[in-house]
Write an enzyme that holds these catalytic residues in place. Structure first.
Site, PDB file in Angstrom:
ATOM      1  N   PRO A  68      -3.436  -0.106  -3.094  1.00 38.37           N
ATOM      2  CA  PRO A  68      -3.077   0.591  -4.487  1.00 38.37           C
ATOM      3  C   PRO A  68      -3.632  -0.397  -5.109  1.00 38.37           C
ATOM      4  O   PRO A  68      -3.666   0.024  -6.980  1.00 38.37           O
ATOM      5  CB  PRO A  68      -1.690   0.725  -4.294  1.00 38.37           C
ATOM      6  CG  PRO A  68      -1.390   0.491  -3.713  1.00 38.37           C
ATOM      7  CD  PRO A  68      -1.881   0.106  -2.929  1.00 38.37           C
ATOM      8  N   ASP A  75     -24.807  15.504  -7.856  1.00 41.63           N
ATOM      9  CA  ASP A  75     -25.524  15.432  -9.111  1.00 41.63           C
ATOM     10  C   ASP A  75     -23.584  15.222  -9.830  1.00 41.63           C
ATOM     11  O   ASP A  75     -24.230  14.552 -11.052  1.00 41.63           O
ATOM     12  CB  ASP A  75     -26.383  16.745  -9.745  1.00 41.63           C
ATOM     13  CG  ASP A  75     -27.805  16.222  -9.152  1.00 41.63           C
ATOM     14  OD1 ASP A  75     -28.573  16.846  -9.584  1.00 41.63           O
ATOM     15  OD2 ASP A  75     -28.029  15.951  -7.847  1.00 41.63           O
ATOM     16  N   ARG A 115     -21.259  11.154   2.414  1.00 43.03           N
ATOM     17  CA  ARG A 115     -21.758  12.675   1.926  1.00 43.03           C
ATOM     18  C   ARG A 115     -22.906  11.675   0.930  1.00 43.03           C
ATOM     19  O   ARG A 115     -23.446  12.742   0.467  1.00 43.03           O
ATOM     20  CB  ARG A 115     -21.207  13.332   1.445  1.00 43.03           C
ATOM     21  CG  ARG A 115     -20.414  13.101   0.636  1.00 43.03           C
ATOM     22  CD  ARG A 115     -19.325  13.949   0.070  1.00 43.03           C
ATOM     23  NE  ARG A 115     -19.280  15.215  -1.122  1.00 43.03           N
ATOM     24  CZ  ARG A 115     -20.125  15.961  -0.992  1.00 43.03           C
ATOM     25  NH1 ARG A 115     -18.965  16.864   0.132  1.00 43.03           N
ATOM     26  NH2 ARG A 115     -20.655  16.846  -1.972  1.00 43.03           N
ATOM     27  N   GLU A 150       4.555  -2.795   4.409  1.00 45.65           N
ATOM     28  CA  GLU A 150       4.517  -2.968   2.632  1.00 45.65           C
ATOM     29  C   GLU A 150       3.319  -3.481   3.051  1.00 45.65           C
ATOM     30  O   GLU A 150       2.811  -3.725   1.742  1.00 45.65           O
ATOM     31  CB  GLU A 150       5.422  -4.195   2.282  1.00 45.65           C
ATOM     32  CG  GLU A 150       7.152  -3.931   2.847  1.00 45.65           C
ATOM     33  CD  GLU A 150       7.528  -2.297   2.096  1.00 45.65           C
ATOM     34  OE1 GLU A 150       7.224  -2.023   1.189  1.00 45.65           O
ATOM     35  OE2 GLU A 150       7.907  -1.699   2.767  1.00 45.65           O
TER      36      GLU A 150
HETATM   37  C1  4H6 Z   1      -1.810  -1.550   1.208  1.00 51.16           C
HETATM   38  C2  4H6 Z   1      -0.118  -2.003   0.993  1.00 51.16           C
HETATM   39  C3  4H6 Z   1      -3.687   2.856  -0.504  1.00 51.16           C
HETATM   40  C4  4H6 Z   1      -2.172  -0.005   1.705  1.00 51.16           C
HETATM   41  C5  4H6 Z   1       0.598  -1.578   0.887  1.00 51.16           C
HETATM   42  C6  4H6 Z   1      -2.768   2.682   0.544  1.00 51.16           C
HETATM   43  C7  4H6 Z   1      -2.381   3.537  -1.932  1.00 51.16           C
HETATM   44  C8  4H6 Z   1      -3.059   3.447  -1.489  1.00 51.16           C
HETATM   45  C9  4H6 Z   1      -0.872   0.544   1.998  1.00 51.16           C
HETATM   46  C10 4H6 Z   1       0.892  -0.224   1.416  1.00 51.16           C
HETATM   47  C11 4H6 Z   1      -1.531   2.984   0.040  1.00 51.16           C
HETATM   48  C12 4H6 Z   1      -4.389   3.705  -2.546  1.00 51.16           C
HETATM   49  C13 4H6 Z   1       2.817   0.714   2.503  1.00 51.16           C
HETATM   50  C14 4H6 Z   1       2.482   0.730   0.445  1.00 51.16           C
HETATM   51  C15 4H6 Z   1       3.259   1.583   2.426  1.00 51.16           C
HETATM   52  C16 4H6 Z   1       3.632   1.589   0.068  1.00 51.16           C
HETATM   53  C17 4H6 Z   1      -1.072   1.859   2.468  1.00 51.16           C
HETATM   54  N1  4H6 Z   1      -1.405   3.550  -1.448  1.00 51.16           N
HETATM   55  N2  4H6 Z   1       1.396   0.606   0.853  1.00 51.16           N
HETATM   56  N3  4H6 Z   1      -3.785   4.350  -4.207  1.00 51.16           N
HETATM   57  N4  4H6 Z   1      -0.669   3.082   1.171  1.00 51.16           N
HETATM   58  O1  4H6 Z   1      -6.161   3.784  -2.076  1.00 51.16           O
HETATM   59  O2  4H6 Z   1       4.491   2.024   1.825  1.00 51.16           O
END
Ligand code: 4H6
Length: 224
Positions: free
Chosen positions: A88, A167, A153, A115
Site C-alpha cells: 500500500p 489506447d 498486455r 504485516e
Molecule cells: C505489504 C505490506 C498490496 C503487502 C503489508 C499489498 C494492498 C496492496 C501487504 C501488506 C497488500 C496494494 C498484509 C497489510 C496484510 C495488511 C499485502 N495490500 N498487508 N494497495 N497487502 O497494492 O495486512
C-alpha cells in the site's frame, strides 16, 4: 519478459497461468511466470519465514534471511532483475508505469503476507515499491497478478493485436461504449451511426463519446 514471484501461495498463480491473456502470452513464449515458495528458503524445521515484531504489537513480520536468499538465487540467473514489492506504500500502478515495466527483460515480484516484510528488505533488496490502489488486501499475490496482467498486455504480440484495444488509458480517456446484436432489445436501440457503415462517422462518434464518458465518470482524468 520473465516474472519471478516470491510467495507463500504459489498455487494462486495457476489462475493467470492457465486462463486468458497471460496464458496466451506464455503459450506464445512471449513471457514466463516462475513462482518461488518462500518456505523453501526457511532456516528452521517448521519452515517458518516470519517472527514477532521488535517493539511489540500485533501480527508477525516476514524475516530478512529467507527473502534475501531467494532474491539472490533468482539473481544468479537474472542479475539485472527489477525487484518490485507490492504494498500500500508503493508508487501507484498506472497505464504509464505498466508500459514502462513491459520493456524490461526480468521482473521479480515479492508478495507480502502477515504485516509485511522487515524494513531492511525494502532498503537493501527492493528496487521499487508498487501499489495497485489505495486499499488494503490480505496478501501481495492478488496485487502481483494485477501487475502481471497489466504489464503483459503491453508486451507486443501478447494481445491478439486488435491494435487500439488499449489506447483508452494511453490518452487519459475512458473507452467508448460498446454494443452487439440485437440492434433493439426492450426498446433500447443501438446508436444509429454504428449501423450506418460509415467508418469515418463511427470513428468520430467514438472519440466524442470517449470524451463525454470521461467528463461524466472521471473528470479528474481530463485535467491531466
Ligand atoms: C505489504 C505490506 C498490496 C503487502 C503489508 C499489498 C494492498 C496492496 C501487504 C501488506 C497488500 C496494494 C498484509 C497489510 C496484510 C495488511 C499485502 N495490500 N498487508 N494497495 N497487502 O497494492 O495486512
Amino acid at each position: 519478459m520473465r516474472f519471478d514471484v516470491i510467495t507463500l501461495f504459489p498455487e494462486m498463480f495457476s489462475a493467470i497461468k492457465s486462463e486468458g491473456v497471460v496464458a496466451r502470452g506464455i503459450k506464445k513464449s512471449l513471457l514466463s511466470i516462475n513462482t518461488w515458495q518462500l518456505r523453501d528458503f526457511s532456516n528452521n524445521k517448521y519452515k517458518n519465514v516470519d517472527d514477532k515484531p521488535y517493539g511489540g504489537g500485533a501480527g508477525m513480520v516476514m524475516q530478512v534471511k529467507p527473502i534475501r536468499d531467494c532474491i539472490n538465487k533468482i539473481k544468479q540467473k537474472k542479475p539485472k532483475t527489477k525487484v518490485i514489492y507490492l504494498s500500500p506504500q508503493g508508487k501507484k500502478l498506472t497505464h504509464k508505469l505498466a508500459k514502462e515495466l513491459s520493456e524490461l527483460d526480468s521482473i521479480t515480484l515479492l508478495c507480502g503476507r502477515y504485516e509485511g516484510v522487515d524494513e531492511r528488505i525494502i532498503e537493501h533488496d527492493v528496487d521499487m515499491e508498487v501499489s495497485i490502489g489505495d486499499y488494503v488486501i490480505s496478501g501481495g499475490e492478488l496485487a502481483s497478478m494485477v501487475l502481471i496482467d497489466a504489464v503483459s498486455r503491453q508486451i507486443p504480440g501478447v494481445l491478439g493485436n486488435t491494435d487500439s484495444l488499449n489506447d483508452s488509458f494511453a490518452n487519459n480517456l475512458l473507452d467508448y461504449p460498446h454494443y452487439t446484436r440485437p440492434d433493439t432489445i426492450d426498446n433500447q436501440k443501438v446508436p444509429e451511426v454504428l449501423l450506418s457503415g460509415h467508418q469515418a462517422n463511427i470513428d468520430s462518434w467514438r472519440s466524442e463519446q470517449s470524451i463525454i464518458k470521461t467528463r461524466e465518470k472521471r473528470k479528474d482524468l481530463l485535467q491531466k
